[in-house]
Design a protein around this motif. Structure first.
Motif, PDB file in Angstrom:
ATOM      1  N   CYS A 191      -1.513   2.637  -3.730  1.00  0.00           N
ATOM      2  CA  CYS A 191      -1.239   3.783  -2.848  1.00  0.00           C
ATOM      3  C   CYS A 191      -2.478   4.015  -1.989  1.00  0.00           C
ATOM      4  O   CYS A 191      -3.543   4.346  -2.500  1.00  0.00           O
ATOM      5  CB  CYS A 191      -0.921   5.043  -3.656  1.00  0.00           C
ATOM      6  SG  CYS A 191      -0.791   6.533  -2.626  1.00  0.00           S
TER       7      CYS A 191
ATOM      8  N   TYR B 251       0.811  -1.217   0.000  1.00  0.00           N
ATOM      9  CA  TYR B 251       0.000   0.000   0.000  1.00  0.00           C
ATOM     10  C   TYR B 251       0.847   1.272   0.000  1.00  0.00           C
ATOM     11  O   TYR B 251       0.354   2.349   0.311  1.00  0.00           O
ATOM     12  CB  TYR B 251      -0.925  -0.011   1.229  1.00  0.00           C
ATOM     13  CG  TYR B 251      -1.860  -1.191   1.231  1.00  0.00           C
ATOM     14  CD1 TYR B 251      -3.087  -1.137   0.577  1.00  0.00           C
ATOM     15  CD2 TYR B 251      -1.504  -2.377   1.867  1.00  0.00           C
ATOM     16  CE1 TYR B 251      -3.942  -2.222   0.565  1.00  0.00           C
ATOM     17  CE2 TYR B 251      -2.350  -3.475   1.859  1.00  0.00           C
ATOM     18  CZ  TYR B 251      -3.565  -3.395   1.203  1.00  0.00           C
ATOM     19  OH  TYR B 251      -4.402  -4.480   1.187  1.00  0.00           O
ATOM     20  N   THR B 252       2.129   1.144  -0.337  1.00  0.00           N
ATOM     21  CA  THR B 252       3.048   2.292  -0.244  1.00  0.00           C
ATOM     22  C   THR B 252       3.591   2.703  -1.614  1.00  0.00           C
ATOM     23  O   THR B 252       4.787   2.962  -1.762  1.00  0.00           O
ATOM     24  CB  THR B 252       4.218   1.951   0.695  1.00  0.00           C
ATOM     25  OG1 THR B 252       4.877   0.773   0.197  1.00  0.00           O
ATOM     26  CG2 THR B 252       3.743   1.696   2.109  1.00  0.00           C
TER      27      THR B 252
ATOM     28  N   LYS C 153      -3.966   6.400   0.558  1.00  0.00           N
ATOM     29  CA  LYS C 153      -3.764   7.753   1.078  1.00  0.00           C
ATOM     30  C   LYS C 153      -5.047   8.223   1.745  1.00  0.00           C
ATOM     31  O   LYS C 153      -6.155   7.850   1.345  1.00  0.00           O
ATOM     32  CB  LYS C 153      -3.367   8.697  -0.063  1.00  0.00           C
ATOM     33  CG  LYS C 153      -2.940  10.086   0.393  1.00  0.00           C
ATOM     34  CD  LYS C 153      -2.308  10.880  -0.737  1.00  0.00           C
ATOM     35  CE  LYS C 153      -0.902  10.453  -1.001  1.00  0.00           C
ATOM     36  NZ  LYS C 153      -0.157  11.405  -1.857  1.00  0.00           N
TER      37      LYS C 153
ATOM     38  N   ASP D 186       4.199   8.839  -2.321  1.00  0.00           N
ATOM     39  CA  ASP D 186       4.552   9.600  -1.119  1.00  0.00           C
ATOM     40  C   ASP D 186       3.372   9.634  -0.154  1.00  0.00           C
ATOM     41  O   ASP D 186       2.219   9.797  -0.560  1.00  0.00           O
ATOM     42  CB  ASP D 186       4.944  11.032  -1.497  1.00  0.00           C
ATOM     43  CG  ASP D 186       6.228  11.069  -2.314  1.00  0.00           C
ATOM     44  OD1 ASP D 186       7.024  10.121  -2.193  1.00  0.00           O
ATOM     45  OD2 ASP D 186       6.411  12.030  -3.077  1.00  0.00           O
ATOM     46  N   ASP D 187       3.667   9.513   1.140  1.00  0.00           N
ATOM     47  CA  ASP D 187       2.654   9.571   2.202  1.00  0.00           C
ATOM     48  C   ASP D 187       1.566   8.529   2.010  1.00  0.00           C
ATOM     49  O   ASP D 187       0.388   8.782   2.327  1.00  0.00           O
ATOM     50  CB  ASP D 187       2.035  10.974   2.275  1.00  0.00           C
ATOM     51  CG  ASP D 187       3.061  12.043   2.585  1.00  0.00           C
ATOM     52  OD1 ASP D 187       4.127  11.699   3.118  1.00  0.00           O
ATOM     53  OD2 ASP D 187       2.811  13.216   2.271  1.00  0.00           O
ATOM     54  N   CYS D 188       1.909   7.374   1.486  1.00  0.00           N
ATOM     55  CA  CYS D 188       0.938   6.296   1.293  1.00  0.00           C
ATOM     56  C   CYS D 188       1.201   5.171   2.290  1.00  0.00           C
ATOM     57  O   CYS D 188       2.347   4.925   2.670  1.00  0.00           O
ATOM     58  CB  CYS D 188       1.030   5.723  -0.122  1.00  0.00           C
ATOM     59  SG  CYS D 188       0.564   6.884  -1.418  1.00  0.00           S
TER      60      CYS D 188
ATOM     61  N   LEU E 299      -7.431  11.455   2.846  1.00  0.00           N
ATOM     62  CA  LEU E 299      -7.735  12.843   2.509  1.00  0.00           C
ATOM     63  C   LEU E 299      -8.896  13.351   3.339  1.00  0.00           C
ATOM     64  O   LEU E 299      -9.745  12.572   3.795  1.00  0.00           O
ATOM     65  CB  LEU E 299      -8.096  12.958   1.018  1.00  0.00           C
ATOM     66  CG  LEU E 299      -7.064  12.442  -0.006  1.00  0.00           C
ATOM     67  CD1 LEU E 299      -7.676  12.477  -1.399  1.00  0.00           C
ATOM     68  CD2 LEU E 299      -5.791  13.262   0.050  1.00  0.00           C
TER      69      LEU E 299
ATOM     70  N   TYR F 252       0.926   6.220   7.520  1.00  0.00           N
ATOM     71  CA  TYR F 252       0.423   7.608   7.447  1.00  0.00           C
ATOM     72  C   TYR F 252      -1.058   7.665   7.788  1.00  0.00           C
ATOM     73  O   TYR F 252      -1.767   8.563   7.350  1.00  0.00           O
ATOM     74  CB  TYR F 252       0.685   8.175   6.044  1.00  0.00           C
ATOM     75  CG  TYR F 252       2.153   8.201   5.697  1.00  0.00           C
ATOM     76  CD1 TYR F 252       2.973   9.240   6.116  1.00  0.00           C
ATOM     77  CD2 TYR F 252       2.741   7.150   4.990  1.00  0.00           C
ATOM     78  CE1 TYR F 252       4.322   9.251   5.824  1.00  0.00           C
ATOM     79  CE2 TYR F 252       4.095   7.151   4.694  1.00  0.00           C
ATOM     80  CZ  TYR F 252       4.877   8.209   5.113  1.00  0.00           C
ATOM     81  OH  TYR F 252       6.225   8.214   4.832  1.00  0.00           O
TER      82      TYR F 252
END
Length: 700
Positions: free
Chosen positions: A680, A245-246, A682, A249-251, A684, A255
Motif C-alpha cells: 500500500c 501498490y494498491t 499512501k 483504500d486510497d493507495c 501523508l 492517489y
C-alpha cells in the motif's frame, strides 16, 4: 470586302482557339477527377456478393475485438462517462488481425477469398455495434441507477430499486436493442442518396478503410498498428505495475498528491491514468479545456464557497455523500447544465432537421442538396464516376420495406409483452406510446447525426425519464419506470443513428446495405451478451462499485437516478438555494451555446462546451488533468511534426486506451480470486506521518 473576310477569319480562329482551350480544360479536369477517384483505384477488384462479405473469419475477429472494446467502454462508463469515438481503432485493429490471418494462411497455399475493404467494413460495423451496447445499455447510467447502491445515495427512499442480475439484463437488452435497426431501414436511400447526408464519422471511417486497402495505405497501416502495439504494451504493463501498490483504500499512484495535499483534497491531482491521457489525445482540444474549466469552476471555487455555508444552507451534521448536503449541489447543478445544454442542442438539431426537410421536399425536383451543405455547381450536377458506381451498388441489394415493418411490429409486440414482467412499474401502455413515437424520434436522431455528427440519444432518454416518470407518479414506482423508459428510448434512437452512419460507411466502401444490416444485427446480438457479462465481472469483482471516491464511482448512475426523482417528486428534495443555482446554470448553459453558435468559426472554437464542463462538477477534475496532459502532448507533437502527429496520434491514443482497458480483465479476475496486491503506497502530511510513527512506536 477583304477586310471583312480577314475579320471573319480572325473571329473564327479566336472562337476555335477558345473551344480548344475549353476542351483542354475539360480533358485536364477529367484526368484530375480520374486521378483523385477512389473507385478507379479499386475498379480492377471485383466487388464480392453481399453474402461473401459476411465471412466467419470476420465475425471471429469481431467477437474478440468486441470483448476488448466492451471492457474499454465499460471502464470509461463507470469512471467518468466520457467515451471517445473508437471507430478508427476498430477499423485499424480489424485490418491488422485479418491481414495477419490471411498472410499466415497464404503461406500454405492460395486464399479462397482475399481480404477486401468490404470485409474490413463488416468487422468495424460489428465491433462498434457490439461495444455501443456497453454505452446504450446504461451500465454506467440508467440501468445501474436502478440498483440499491445508487438508490441509497439519492434524495428519496431506497425502497424502489432493482439490483443487477445477468439474466434480466440480457433479456432486457435483447427485447429493446433491435427496434432501432428496423425503424430506419426503409429510409436508407433517402438519407444516403437523396438527402446526401454527410455523417462525418462514417465518412472518415470509410476513407480510412479505403486507404488501408491501397498499397501506400497498407504500408502506413502496418506502421500505425506497430505504434499501437508499442503503446498497448506500455499501457498494459503500467497498469500491472501500479496494481502492486494498491493494497488498501486510497493507495497507489492514482492517489499521488501531484499539486500538494490541499489541492488533492479538492480532487486536483494527476492520477497517472493511461486511459484518460489517451482519451485526451483523441478528444478535440476544446473538449479537454472545457472539462478542465468545469473542474476549476466547481471544485476550485464553488464547492469551497458553498462549504462555508454549512450550517446555514444545509445541516452541518450531514455526511459528505448525503444528497441533502453539499452532494446535492454537486449532483443537481450538474444535472441543470446537462439539461440546459441537451435541450438547447435538441431544439437546434430538430429545427435544422425540420428546415432541411422542408427545403428538401420543396425543391425535390430541382436539387437533392441540403441547405447546410454547399450546393454543387450546375456543371457538377452530373454524377461522378465514384458516385455513379456507389449509387448503383447501394441500390442493387434492396432490403424489402415489408421486412423492416414486419420486424419492427413483431419485436415491438414481444417487447411490449415482455418488459412489464422485467419492470413491474413500466406498464404496457407506457411502452406502446414509446414505440408509436420511436420511429419518428429515431429518424430525427439519425437525420440530425447526419447533419451535425451529434447523436442525441441520451437527450431523448432524459425526455423519456421525465415524461414516463411523471406519468407513473411517485406512488407507482415512477423512478424505476422513468429509468426503464430511458433505456427503451436510448436503445432505439442510438442504434438507429449508428446503423445509418454504417450505411454511409458501406456506401463509400461499396459494401452492401444487406451486409451492413446483418453485421449490425450480429454485432448488436454479441453486445447484448458480452456487455452484461463484462459489467457483471465489474459488479462482482469490485465491492465498492458505484460508491463516491471509489475506483469506479459511476457518476452518471447517480445523476440519472436523481433526474428521475426530479421528474417524479419535483424540487422538494433540493437543499436551500440549490434551485436558484440550478436556474442560473441552466440559463448559463443555454447562453454559452447561443454565444458559441452566433460567433464566427474563428472565435467559436475558443468557447467552452457546457456539457463537457458539467462532467467534473460531480466527479472532480482529476481526470480532466489527465485529459489536458494528453491534449498538451498532441498539441506539442503537432507543432513539431503535424503530419506524423495526424498519422500516428490516434494509434498512440488507441494503444494507451486499449492497454489500460484490457488490464481491467486480469485485475478483475485477481479480485474475484481473492488475490490482493502486496503493497500500500499512501501519501501523508508531515503531521499525520509523525502521529503514525508515534502510534507504531507505542505498539513496539
Amino acid at each position: 470586302m477583304q477586310n471583312n473576310e480577314v475579320g471573319f477569319d480572325s473571329t473564327k480562329m479566336k472562337r476555335k482557339n477558345s473551344e480548344d482551350e475549353v476542351e483542354v480544360e475539360e480533358e485536364e479536369e477529367k484526368r484530375e477527377n480520374q486521378q483523385w477517384s477512389v473507385e478507379r483505384v479499386f475498379e480492377d477488384q471485383e466487388v464480392p456478393l453481399w453474402r461473401n462479405q459476411l465471412t466467419i473469419r470476420a465475425f471471429v475477429v469481431s467477437f474478440v475485438l468486441s470483448i476488448l472494446f466492451s471492457f474499454i467502454v465499460m471502464k470509461l462508463n463507470l469512471t467518468t462517462g466520457i467515451i471517445p469515438s473508437l471507430n478508427v481503432s476498430a477499423g485499424l485493429l480489424g485490418f491488422f488481425f485479418l491481414k495477419i490471418w490471411t498472410t499466415f494462411l497464404g503461406k500454405f497455399g492460395p486464399l479462397s477469398q482475399p481480404f477486401t475493404r468490404q470485409e474490413n467494413t463488416v468487422i468495424q460495423t460489428c465491433v462498434v455495434a457490439s461495444s455501443g451496447i456497453a454505452f446504450s445499455g446504461g451500465f454506467g447510467s440508467y440501468l445501474f441507477g436502478m440498483s440499491e447502491t445508487i438508490a441509497k445515495q439519492s434524495a428519496e427512499d431506497s425502497d424502489y430499486h432493482k439490483n443487477p442480475s445477468l439474466s434480466w439484463m440480457i433479456g432486457f437488452l435483447f427485447v429493446v436493442s433491435f427496434l432501432g435497426l428496423f425503424s430506419v431501414v426503409p429510409l436508407r436511400k433517402v438519407m444516403i442518396i437523396d438527402f446526401k447526408l454527410t455523417y462525418p464519422s462514417g465518412t472518415a471511417t470509410a476513407h480510412l478503410i479505403n486507404s488501408f486497402h491501397t498499397p501506400a495505405g497498407a504500408k502506413l497501416a502496418k506502421k500505425q498498428v506497430k505504434t499501437l502495439g508499442k503503446f498497448f504494451s506500455f499501457s498494459f504493463l503500467w497498469g500491472f505495475f501500479q496494481w502492486f501498490y494498491t493494497a488498501g483504500d486510497d493507495c497507489g499512484f492514482a492517489y499521488f498528491p501531484t499539486f500538494g495535499l490541499k489541492a488533492y483534497q479538492n480532487k486536483f491531482y494527476f492520477d497517472f491514468s493511461a486511459t484518460y491521457v489517451g482519451v485526451g489525445m483523441i478528444c478535440p482540444h476544446i473538449v479537454n479545456i472545457s472539462v478542465l474549466l468545469g473542474g476549476i469552476l466547481s471544485w476550485g471555487l464553488m464547492w469551497p464557497l458553498i462549504d462555508t455555508r454549512k450550517g446555514h444552507w444545509y445541516s452541518a451534521a450531514l455526511e459528505s455523500t448525503n444528497i441533502h448536503g453539499l452532494q446535492g449541489y454537486k449532483v443537481f447543478i450538474a444535472i441543470a447544465i446537462i439539461l440546459g445544454d441537451g435541450l438547447y442542442n435538441f431544439f437546434k438539431v430538430l429545427s435544422r432537421t425540420l428546415a432541411a426537410l422542408f427545403f428538401q421536399l420543396r425543391s425535390r425536383g430541382a436539387s437533392s442538396g441540403l441547405p447546410v451543405v454547399d450546393h454543387p455547381s450546375p456543371k457538377s450536377l452530373k454524377l461522378s464516376y465514384d458516385d455513379e458506381r456507389r449509387t448503383r451498388l447501394f441500390i442493387k441489394d434492396q432490403i424489402p420495406t415489408w421486412f423492416a415493418i414486419a420486424g419492427y411490429v413483431t419485436i415491438a409486440a414481444i417487447s411490449t409483452a415482455t418488459l412489464p414482467h422485467i419492470f413491474h412499474q413500466l406498464k404496457w401502455y407506457y411502452i406502446l406510446v414509446i414505440y408509436i413515437f420511436a420511429p419518428t424520434l429515431a429518424f430525427c436522431n439519425a437525420y440530425g447525426c447526419g447533419l451535425t455528427d451529434w447523436s442525441l440519444a441520451s437527450t431523448y432518454g432524459k425526455l423519456a425519464i421525465f415524461t414516463i416518470g411523471a406519468w407513473a407518479g411517485a406512488s407507482h414506482g415512477g423512478v424505476l419506470a422513468g429509468l426503464a423508459a430511458c433505456g427503451v428510448m436510448m436503445n432505439i434512437v442510438s442504434t438507429a443513428s449508428d446503423l445509418t452512419q454504417d450505411f454511409k460507411t458501406g456506401y463509400l466502401t461499396l459494401s452492401s446495405p444487406r451486409s451492413m444490416f446483418v453485421s449490425q444485427v450480429i454485432g448488436t446480438a454479441m453486445g447484448c451478451i458480452i456487455s452484461p457479462c463484462v459489467f457483471w465481472l465489474f459488479y462482482k469483482a469490485f465491492d465498492d462499485l458505484g460508491h463516491p471516491g471509489s475506483e469506479y464511482p459511476s457518476p452518471n448512475a447517480v445523476i440519472y437516478r436523481n433526474m428521475a426523482i426530479l421528474g417524479v417528486q419535483g424540487f422538494s428534495a433540493l437543499p436551500k438555494n440549490c434551485l436558484l443555482l440550478c436556474y442560473v446554470f441552466f440559463g448559463l448553459a443555454i447562453a454559452i451555446n447561443l454565444i458559441k453558435d452566433s460567433s464566427g468559426k474563428k472565435w467559436s472554437r475558443f468557447i467552452p462546451l457546457p456539457m463537457a464542463m458539467a462532467i467534473p462538477f460531480y466527479l472532480g477534475p482529476y481526470f480532466a488533468i489527465d485529459m489536458a496532459m494528453g491534449s498538451l502532448i498532441l498539441f506539442v507533437w503537432q507543432k513539431i511534426d503535424r503530419r506524423k502527429a495526424d498519422n500516428f496520434g490516434p494509434a498512440v491514443a488507441s494503444g494507451l486506451i486499449c492497454g489500460d482497458g484490457i488490464w481491467t480483465l486480469p485485475s478483475s479476475i485477481l479480485a474475484l480470486a481473492g488475490i490482493k496486491p502486496p503493497i500500500c503506497m499512501k501519501f501523508l502530511s508531515r503531521g499525520s506521518n509523525s502521529r503514525v510513527d508515534k502510534f507504531l512506536e507505542s505498539l513496539g
